[in-house]
Motif scaffolding. Sequence first.
Motif, short mmCIF file in Angstrom:
data_model
loop_
_atom_site.label_atom_id
_atom_site.label_comp_id
_atom_site.label_asym_id
_atom_site.label_seq_id
_atom_site.Cartn_x
_atom_site.Cartn_y
_atom_site.Cartn_z
N GLY A 17 0.94 -1.21 0.08
CA GLY A 17 -0.05 0.10 0.08
C GLY A 17 0.79 1.32 -0.02
N ILE A 18 0.63 1.90 -1.00
CA ILE A 18 1.23 3.35 -0.90
C ILE A 18 0.50 4.49 -1.10
CG2 ILE A 18 2.73 4.73 -2.61
CD1 ILE A 18 3.93 2.26 -3.81
N ILE A 35 1.11 -3.85 -5.71
CA ILE A 35 1.09 -5.62 -5.90
C ILE A 35 -0.15 -5.94 -5.43
CG2 ILE A 35 2.36 -7.36 -4.88
CD1 ILE A 35 4.78 -5.59 -4.59
N LYS A 36 -0.85 -6.67 -6.15
CA LYS A 36 -2.05 -7.23 -5.64
C LYS A 36 -1.98 -8.63 -5.20
CE LYS A 36 -5.02 -5.21 -9.21
NZ LYS A 36 -6.10 -5.29 -10.02
N PHE A 37 -0.90 -9.37 -5.54
CA PHE A 37 -0.74 -10.63 -4.83
C PHE A 37 0.81 -11.13 -4.99
CE2 PHE A 37 -2.31 -12.04 -8.97
CZ PHE A 37 -1.59 -12.93 -9.30
N LEU A 38 1.21 -11.89 -4.25
CA LEU A 38 2.53 -12.48 -4.20
C LEU A 38 2.38 -13.94 -3.58
CD1 LEU A 38 5.56 -11.78 -4.51
CD2 LEU A 38 5.62 -11.42 -1.91
N LYS A 39 2.86 -14.99 -4.47
CA LYS A 39 2.72 -16.12 -4.08
C LYS A 39 4.34 -16.99 -4.33
CE LYS A 39 0.42 -20.14 -3.51
NZ LYS A 39 0.26 -20.78 -2.13
N ASN A 40 4.88 -17.44 -3.03
CA ASN A 40 5.80 -18.21 -3.24
C ASN A 40 5.63 -19.40 -3.93
OD1 ASN A 40 7.27 -16.17 -2.25
ND2 ASN A 40 7.39 -16.89 -0.14
N ILE A 41 6.52 -20.25 -4.76
CA ILE A 41 6.24 -21.32 -5.34
C ILE A 41 7.48 -22.25 -4.92
CG2 ILE A 41 5.82 -22.76 -7.31
CD1 ILE A 41 4.72 -20.09 -8.41
N ASN A 48 14.70 -24.56 0.39
CA ASN A 48 14.17 -23.34 0.59
C ASN A 48 14.24 -22.56 -0.75
OD1 ASN A 48 13.32 -23.82 3.28
ND2 ASN A 48 15.37 -23.52 4.07
N ALA A 49 14.39 -23.10 -1.86
CA ALA A 49 14.28 -22.21 -3.15
C ALA A 49 12.81 -22.12 -3.46
CB ALA A 49 15.18 -23.10 -4.17
N TYR A 50 12.47 -20.69 -3.88
CA TYR A 50 11.02 -20.60 -4.49
C TYR A 50 11.45 -19.76 -5.77
CZ TYR A 50 9.92 -21.74 0.29
OH TYR A 50 9.42 -22.43 1.29
N GLY A 51 10.26 -20.06 -6.36
CA GLY A 51 9.85 -19.25 -7.65
C GLY A 51 8.90 -18.30 -7.04
N VAL A 52 8.13 -17.44 -7.90
CA VAL A 52 7.26 -16.52 -7.43
C VAL A 52 6.21 -16.03 -8.63
CG1 VAL A 52 8.51 -14.46 -7.85
CG2 VAL A 52 6.91 -14.33 -5.86
N LEU A 53 4.92 -16.12 -8.21
CA LEU A 53 3.88 -15.73 -8.94
C LEU A 53 3.52 -14.45 -8.46
CD1 LEU A 53 2.10 -16.17 -11.54
CD2 LEU A 53 0.33 -17.45 -9.69
N ILE A 54 3.64 -13.30 -9.29
CA ILE A 54 3.33 -12.02 -8.54
C ILE A 54 2.16 -11.26 -9.43
CG2 ILE A 54 5.24 -10.99 -9.79
CD1 ILE A 54 5.32 -9.22 -7.48
N GLY A 55 1.17 -10.58 -8.90
CA GLY A 55 0.41 -9.59 -9.69
C GLY A 55 0.52 -8.39 -9.35
N LEU A 56 0.92 -7.77 -10.78
CA LEU A 56 1.15 -6.37 -10.34
C LEU A 56 -0.10 -5.35 -11.13
CD1 LEU A 56 4.66 -6.31 -11.68
CD2 LEU A 56 4.17 -6.23 -9.35
N ASN A 57 -0.58 -4.22 -10.07
CA ASN A 57 -1.49 -3.23 -10.67
C ASN A 57 -0.71 -2.40 -11.60
OD1 ASN A 57 -3.57 -1.58 -10.93
ND2 ASN A 57 -3.43 -1.00 -8.62
N THR A 58 -1.52 -2.51 -13.02
CA THR A 58 -0.75 -1.83 -14.04
C THR A 58 -1.62 -0.45 -14.17
OG1 THR A 58 -2.20 -2.70 -15.74
CG2 THR A 58 -0.17 -3.75 -15.37
N ALA A 59 -2.64 -0.26 -13.37
CA ALA A 59 -3.39 1.21 -13.49
C ALA A 59 -2.41 2.13 -12.86
CB ALA A 59 -4.63 1.08 -12.67
N THR A 60 -2.23 3.54 -13.38
CA THR A 60 -1.55 4.44 -12.92
C THR A 60 -2.26 5.15 -11.75
OG1 THR A 60 -2.55 6.12 -14.44
CG2 THR A 60 -0.69 4.87 -15.26
N PRO A 61 -1.77 5.67 -10.95
CA PRO A 61 -2.13 6.45 -9.70
C PRO A 61 -3.19 7.57 -10.21
CG PRO A 61 0.29 6.34 -9.42
CD PRO A 61 -0.24 5.92 -10.79
N SER A 76 -6.49 -4.40 -15.08
CA SER A 76 -5.31 -3.57 -14.73
C SER A 76 -4.34 -4.56 -13.92
CB SER A 76 -5.63 -2.46 -13.81
OG SER A 76 -6.36 -2.85 -12.54
N LEU A 77 -4.28 -5.59 -14.51
CA LEU A 77 -3.25 -6.52 -13.86
C LEU A 77 -2.36 -7.20 -14.82
CD1 LEU A 77 -2.99 -8.31 -11.25
CD2 LEU A 77 -4.38 -10.24 -12.22
N PHE A 78 -1.04 -7.31 -14.33
CA PHE A 78 0.10 -7.86 -15.04
C PHE A 78 0.63 -8.93 -14.31
CE2 PHE A 78 4.47 -8.60 -16.15
CZ PHE A 78 4.45 -8.72 -17.63
#
Length: 162
Positions: A17-18, A35-41, A48-61, A76-78
């Motif tokens: 949250g900004i 950042i809408k979501f972040l999922k460790n994989i 303890n090695a992880y990939g990540v699935l991340i959802g980024l809000n592409t809407a501008t402020p 508005s999701l990448f």
Amino acid sequence: DFDTSPFSQQVRDDVFGIELMTIQNSMPPTTYYPIKFLKNIPVEHCPNAYGVLIGLNTATPSDYANGNGQHQPPQSLFTLCYSGDTRPSSNIVRECRNFSKACGRNVSLLLHEATFDDDEKGKGEAIRKRHSTVEEAMGIASQIDLDSILITHFSQRYPKFP
């Protein structure tokens, strides 16, 4: 999983949250969530090695705030799936498929490592060092509903793209 980690609330407060301030102080501050979501994989590399699935809000402020600070464009999701160092991972395939099924959309970009070539020596090294080959990374991509793939982490041993 990020949500169960002990530091998740602090990261959520500091990064997710900004608070946006308006130039004219006529509107109250708006919280923008880049950042809408972040999922460790978990992946197959080392403990303890992880990939990540991340959802980024592409809407501008400016898209995000429409006077009441609550509007957000619907598309508005990448989404980025980053493999990290890994052997081909069924966990990555499963989490990306789960995302696509739940949201009805493709993963935007798979960023997958391919440290070794697909020849016999490269395949053996990939298995021994727990990395992927180009062909293996493309095989993972073929199992996921995605828009694009970017292969990375090429070894210096190969002077050309495999």
